[in-house]
Motif scaffolding. Structure first.
Motif, PDB file in Angstrom:
ATOM      1  N   ALA A 107       0.832  -1.207   0.000  1.00 23.48           N
ATOM      2  CA  ALA A 107       0.000   0.000   0.000  1.00 23.48           C
ATOM      3  C   ALA A 107       0.868   1.259   0.000  1.00 23.48           C
ATOM      4  O   ALA A 107       0.566   2.246  -0.682  1.00 23.48           O
ATOM      5  CB  ALA A 107      -0.935  -0.012   1.211  1.00 23.48           C
ATOM      6  N   TYR A 108       1.961   1.227   0.740  1.00 21.83           N
ATOM      7  CA  TYR A 108       2.851   2.391   0.835  1.00 21.83           C
ATOM      8  C   TYR A 108       3.552   2.651  -0.494  1.00 21.83           C
ATOM      9  O   TYR A 108       3.583   3.787  -0.973  1.00 21.83           O
ATOM     10  CB  TYR A 108       3.879   2.160   1.936  1.00 21.83           C
ATOM     11  CG  TYR A 108       4.905   3.260   2.074  1.00 21.83           C
ATOM     12  CD1 TYR A 108       4.609   4.426   2.753  1.00 21.83           C
ATOM     13  CD2 TYR A 108       6.175   3.121   1.516  1.00 21.83           C
ATOM     14  CE1 TYR A 108       5.547   5.446   2.877  1.00 21.83           C
ATOM     15  CE2 TYR A 108       7.115   4.128   1.632  1.00 21.83           C
ATOM     16  CZ  TYR A 108       6.805   5.285   2.315  1.00 21.83           C
ATOM     17  OH  TYR A 108       7.737   6.290   2.424  1.00 21.83           O
ATOM     18  N   LEU A 132       7.542   6.159   6.905  1.00 23.52           N
ATOM     19  CA  LEU A 132       8.354   5.029   6.455  1.00 23.52           C
ATOM     20  C   LEU A 132       8.799   4.163   7.626  1.00 23.52           C
ATOM     21  O   LEU A 132       8.820   2.925   7.525  1.00 23.52           O
ATOM     22  CB  LEU A 132       9.566   5.536   5.673  1.00 23.52           C
ATOM     23  CG  LEU A 132      10.520   4.457   5.148  1.00 23.52           C
ATOM     24  CD1 LEU A 132       9.801   3.449   4.267  1.00 23.52           C
ATOM     25  CD2 LEU A 132      11.679   5.109   4.383  1.00 23.52           C
ATOM     26  N   ASP A 133       9.152   4.783   8.756  1.00 19.16           N
ATOM     27  CA  ASP A 133       9.564   4.006   9.928  1.00 19.16           C
ATOM     28  C   ASP A 133       8.454   3.045  10.356  1.00 19.16           C
ATOM     29  O   ASP A 133       8.720   1.886  10.720  1.00 19.16           O
ATOM     30  CB  ASP A 133       9.919   4.927  11.097  1.00 19.16           C
ATOM     31  CG  ASP A 133      11.253   5.633  10.902  1.00 19.16           C
ATOM     32  OD1 ASP A 133      12.023   5.215  10.010  1.00 19.16           O
ATOM     33  OD2 ASP A 133      11.523   6.609  11.625  1.00 19.16           O
ATOM     34  N   GLU A 134       7.228   3.510  10.321  1.00 16.43           N
ATOM     35  CA  GLU A 134       6.092   2.676  10.697  1.00 16.43           C
ATOM     36  C   GLU A 134       5.896   1.541   9.695  1.00 16.43           C
ATOM     37  O   GLU A 134       5.614   0.398  10.080  1.00 16.43           O
ATOM     38  CB  GLU A 134       4.838   3.539  10.775  1.00 16.43           C
ATOM     39  CG  GLU A 134       3.576   2.795  11.165  1.00 16.43           C
ATOM     40  CD  GLU A 134       2.371   3.709  11.189  1.00 16.43           C
ATOM     41  OE1 GLU A 134       1.314   3.320  10.641  1.00 16.43           O
ATOM     42  OE2 GLU A 134       2.498   4.816  11.749  1.00 16.43           O
ATOM     43  N   VAL A 135       6.048   1.839   8.426  1.00 21.46           N
ATOM     44  CA  VAL A 135       5.905   0.814   7.386  1.00 21.46           C
ATOM     45  C   VAL A 135       6.962  -0.273   7.558  1.00 21.46           C
ATOM     46  O   VAL A 135       6.667  -1.470   7.457  1.00 21.46           O
ATOM     47  CB  VAL A 135       6.015   1.454   5.992  1.00 21.46           C
ATOM     48  CG1 VAL A 135       6.050   0.386   4.895  1.00 21.46           C
ATOM     49  CG2 VAL A 135       4.855   2.408   5.751  1.00 21.46           C
ATOM     50  N   MET A 136       8.189   0.125   7.825  1.00 26.79           N
ATOM     51  CA  MET A 136       9.270  -0.857   7.980  1.00 26.79           C
ATOM     52  C   MET A 136       9.065  -1.710   9.229  1.00 26.79           C
ATOM     53  O   MET A 136       9.355  -2.911   9.229  1.00 26.79           O
ATOM     54  CB  MET A 136      10.627  -0.151   8.049  1.00 26.79           C
ATOM     55  CG  MET A 136      10.986   0.652   6.803  1.00 26.79           C
ATOM     56  SD  MET A 136      10.894  -0.289   5.253  1.00 26.79           S
ATOM     57  CE  MET A 136      12.126  -1.559   5.549  1.00 26.79           C
ATOM     58  N   ALA A 137       8.554  -1.108  10.293  1.00 28.16           N
ATOM     59  CA  ALA A 137       8.360  -1.845  11.541  1.00 28.16           C
ATOM     60  C   ALA A 137       7.195  -2.825  11.439  1.00 28.16           C
ATOM     61  O   ALA A 137       7.268  -3.956  11.938  1.00 28.16           O
ATOM     62  CB  ALA A 137       8.135  -0.875  12.695  1.00 28.16           C
TER      63      ALA A 137
END
Length: 395
Positions: A71-72, A81-86
């Motif tokens: 989705a990102y 991006l930090d939230e997506v990676m986590a």
């Protein structure tokens, strides 16, 4: 491979050496945790996207979490991006700098492109780690919600499914990996859930001609596969049998293969998918692992995909010369890695014909790798469609 400029020609050489254009092009790594292999994966994938029409990548990471990444990168989510990676990776892979670079590049590449032109991101692993597997509850409830919304009342109701599943902690107890008595997989509730999951999956398949055009049908199929796979996995965890660990490993790879086959079907009109994971999961032959005193053997996802898809599945394995992180020194010259080490190039990408001319018998298998890494095996070299060899992972 002294410069990135050589990569397009070398990749073309490997691709043209294949008997047919694959739907799944698998690229392995010999061990997790070495950043050099995902870094070269990124370089390879950029060339495949820009020059060979690849429009998707699938990583050894939780397929459910991977939807956040997809989705990102396609602009459907503006989460940090930090939230997506986590949240979008499992197994700690979100902390890898190379994975962050991949996600950032994919979002940039997709900007301004139509949905048909955009690159998709997939995880293809099951929602499990080394010592636990997820509860089937979220997938069962999501599947039930889809069917109820599209088909009307579906029995039993969601509250009954929730009651049968109970607390997720019952399922994710890490002690169950080594102690079958701690597993929730063979309780009366779990046996009822397996029948219920089968019924829901059958209903989804039975009504597929009506449901397939819906945008959520792909996710519903994913939830059905995952719920059934997790329930099988938990049932095996509850068994006290000599082959228990082998079956756990086999069931995980079966889920991986089922996910890859589903991805291949979804992407067949758009182009080839690059698959990236440990060599152990992607190889064509049987997989084996020594866990303490027990040796486990099973068919991995690559072997299953090769059996299902034939030449539409291709596998580029990987080899490693030296790594300080793994405590692996310069290879013996009589091993496959030793022969490749003799070439001064820091990185080599070789098609099968060149590999065969370099690695002529007799060869000895390397014995100095730690348990989490796997050396090249002379007997398995003919099963490769190509090889990525990194001379020194520390440089």
């Amino acid at each position: 491979m002294n410069s990135f400029s050589l990569l397009p020609a070398l990749l073309s050489d490997v691709l043209t050496s294949l008997p047919a254009r694959p739907q799944l092009l698998a690229l392995g790594e010999p061990s997790h945790g070495l950043q050099v292999f995902p870094q070269w994966r990124n370089r390879i994938f950029r060339v495949l996207v820009q020059q060979h029409g690849f429009r998707s990548i699938a990583l050894e990471s939780d397929l459910l979490a991977g939807q956040r990444v997809d989705a990102y990168i396609r602009g459907a989510s503006n989460a940090p991006l930090d939230e997506v990676m986590a949240a979008g990776f499992s197994h700690g892979f979100g902390a890898y700098a190379a994975n962050r670079e991949l996600v950032s590049w994919l979002r940039e590449f997709n900007t301004g492109l139509s949905a048909a032109e955009q690159v998709r991101f997939y995880g293809f692993d099951a929602p499990m780690e080394n010592f636990w597997a997820a509860s089937p509850r979220p997938n069962l409830l999501a599947l039930h919600a889809f069917l109820s919304r599209e088909l009307g009342t579906v029995e039993p109701d969601a509250a009954h499914i929730q009651a049968l599943c109970g607390d997720d902690a019952r399922w994710t107890d890490e002690a169950a990996a080594l102690n079958p008595a701690r597993s929730a997989g063979d309780t009366p509730e779990a046996r009822q859930l397996r029948l219920l999951a089968d019924d829901l999956h059958t209903l989804l398949r039975r009504e597929a001609p009506r449901l397939q055009p819906l945008p959520d049908f792909w996710q519903a199929q994913m939830h059905a596969r995952t719920a059934l796979g997790l329930l099988r996995y938990h049932a095996n965890m509850a068994r006290s049998a000599p082959d228990r660990l082998s079956r756990m490993l086999a069931l995980r790879d079966l889920m991986m293969a089922d996910n890859l086959s589903a991805i291949a079907r979804r992407e067949q009109e758009r182009g080839t998918t690059l698959v990236f994971a440990h060599n152990l999961h992607l190889k064509r032959g049987p997989s084996a692992m020594q866990l303490g005193d027990e040796r486990s053997e099973w068919w991995g996802a690559g072997a299953l995909c090769h059996q299902r898809h034939g030449p539409a599945y291709a596998f580029i394995g990987s080899g490693l010369g030296r790594s300080g992180l793994l405590g692996v020194a310069e290879p013996d010259p009589n091993t496959p890695e030793g022969r490749l080490w003799a070439c001064p190039d820091p990185v080599q990408l070789l098609p099968t014909r060149e590999l065969a001319s370099l690695l002529t018998p007799p060869l000895q298998d390397r014995r100095d790798f730690p348990p989490q890494a796997f050396a090249l095996r002379a007997a398995e070299l003919p099963q490769l469609d190509g090889l990525l060899f990194v001379r020194d992972a520390d440089h």
